[in-house]
Design an enzyme around this catalytic site. Structure first.
Site, PDB file in Angstrom:
ATOM      1  N   CYS A   1      -9.005 -28.450   8.864  1.00 36.32           N
ATOM      2  CA  CYS A   1     -10.220 -29.274   8.792  1.00 36.32           C
ATOM      3  C   CYS A   1      -9.907 -30.742   8.510  1.00 36.32           C
ATOM      4  CB  CYS A   1     -11.164 -28.715   7.736  1.00 36.32           C
ATOM      5  SG  CYS A   1     -11.876 -27.142   8.243  1.00 36.32           S
TER       6      CYS A   1
ATOM      7  N   CYS B   1     -14.474 -28.337   3.809  1.00 35.82           N
ATOM      8  CA  CYS B   1     -13.218 -27.610   3.631  1.00 35.82           C
ATOM      9  C   CYS B   1     -12.041 -28.580   3.531  1.00 35.82           C
ATOM     10  CB  CYS B   1     -13.022 -26.647   4.800  1.00 35.82           C
ATOM     11  SG  CYS B   1     -11.510 -25.701   4.667  1.00 35.82           S
TER      12      CYS B   1
ATOM     13  N   ASP C   1       0.872  -1.178   0.000  1.00 35.24           N
ATOM     14  CA  ASP C   1       0.000   0.000   0.000  1.00 35.24           C
ATOM     15  C   ASP C   1       0.908   1.227   0.000  1.00 35.24           C
ATOM     16  OD1 ASP C   1       1.042   0.172   2.475  1.00 35.24           O
ATOM     17  OD2 ASP C   1      -0.858   0.270   3.539  1.00 35.24           O
TER      18      ASP C   1
HETATM   19 ZN   LIG Z   1     -10.805 -25.608   6.855  1.00 35.99          ZN
END
Ligand SMILES: [Zn+2]
Length: 376
Positions: free
Chosen positions: A334, A329, A99
């Protein structure tokens, strides 16, 4: 500028949607190509909080952001330059966008020092501010901002701008827009001057994007869009507090600027992407790039993204829950850990929680991006 015609096209639209304005594209940089639409996680201090470059690569992150002002204050752009640039400093070999420092300096102007003085003052030539580290005084000008970004060695740099607040002070928004326009010209001039070194060596200089301001006012936004797109920028960004923060207004702005944004340049909404829906809405309207601190920040504060909405991991209902955060996911978290384990790590404030949660929320965003790309 003559730079881009010496090299392959920096932005290529590879496919356009038949049902809306969304498009698939590819941006080429000195550190490889990335596809658009793209979500870019902020790595303010040359690190995406709680995760390493290996995690980011596995998540599928293609480009990240660093913060010019923070890195300039600590450890300093000269040190990073001497150590070979920000890519080698942080161990990330893919593209990086910085930025301009304009947003950060503006956000300081809302804070006060211990003596009750404003931390930053907007001047015609730049932004004067007190360092949040030691209170020392600094002036960041368009030239200084571009010089810092060149020293960091990033792939995409941003013109120095003044962020406009999301309020109805028209007079102020007009002044800030006019300053932004002057600063855009000065940024571009400095960038072209510094780019000569690259060109002499037959190397590609970084890309530079201009920023449209104008607050919440349609006539000012249009005036700003016309001005910024008339300059020789490689990409066009929509800036200001409103973008991403006030979504109904953001969508309105994108809609009425639609015909003023050049087709053949990437479009970037700055600070947008706190929810999946925000991203879906802007991609539909032909936006290619976005960044937001929300996915990583929310992860660290216990809010995990799922298809069914955000899950608060501190909730006692997860104490014995052996399911992953989201059964659809494919992230490392996960695939290997349960909600019960994350609930436990969060409760006892273990640092592993921060990493696992961040991996999940970022992967959730990248899976969304992949899905949107496929639908175009
Ligand atoms: Zn996940």
């Amino acid at each position: 500028m003559v730079t881009q015609c010496l090299f392959n096209k920096m932005f290529e639209i590879t496919k356009k949607s038949k049902k809306d304005k969304s498009r698939l594209g590819k941006i080429s940089t000195n550190h490889g190509d990335f596809q658009t639409p793209i979500f870019m996680p902020p790595g303010t201090q040359a690190t995406v909080k709680a995760v390493g470059p290996d995690d980011l690569a596995k998540i599928g992150i293609e480009i990240l952001l660093v913060n010019t002002l923070h890195l300039s204050l600590q450890p300093g752009e000269n040190l990073i330059y001497d150590l070979g640039g920000v890519h080698s400093f942080m161990g990330w070999s893919r593209p990086i966008l910085s930025d301009s420092g304009g947003f950060q300096a503006w956000s300081f102007s809302k804070n006060r020092t211990k003596n009750g003085k404003k931390m930053a003052k907007i001047r015609e030539d730049g932004i004067e501010f007190s360092s949040p580290i030691d209170g020392s005084k600094h002036l960041i000008t368009p030239e200084k901002s571009i010089e810092i970004q060149h020293k960091l060695g990033v792939d995409i740099i941003m013109a120095f701008d003044e962020c406009t607040p999301d309020n109805d002070d028209r007079e102020y928004a007009k002044k800030a827009m006019e300053r932004t326009h002057q600063w855009a010209q000065r940024s571009l001039k400095k960038h072209q001057e510094l780019s000569k070194v690259y060109l002499e060596k037959g190397k590609k200089p970084p890309l530079i994007f201009g920023i449209i301001q104008g607050g919440i006012f349609e006539d000012l936004r249009k005036e700003s869009a016309k001005f910024i797109t008339s300059l020789d920028f490689d990409g066009i960004a929509l800036g200001g507090e409103t973008i991403g923060y006030n979504m109904p207004r953001t969508l309105e702005i994108i809609d009425y600027l639609q015909d003023l944004l050049p087709e053949d340049k990437p479009r970037y909404t700055m600070g947008l992407g706190s929810s999946a829906q925000d991203i879906i809405e802007v991609v539909k309207r032909g936006i290619d790039m976005f960044d937001c601190v929300a996915p990583t920040r929310m992860a660290r504060h216990g809010s995990l993204y799922t298809e069914q909405g955000n899950l608060r991991i501190s909730n006692n209902c997860f104490e014995k829950d052996n399911n992953p955060i989201d059964k659809n996911c494919d992230c490392y978290t996960c695939q290997n850990f349960s909600r019960a384990y994350l609930h436990h790590l969060y409760s006892v404030k273990e640092s592993l929680y921060l990493r696992l949660a961040t991996i999940h929320n970022l992967r959730f965003m990248m899976n969304l991006i992949q899905r949107l790309r496929k639908e175009i």
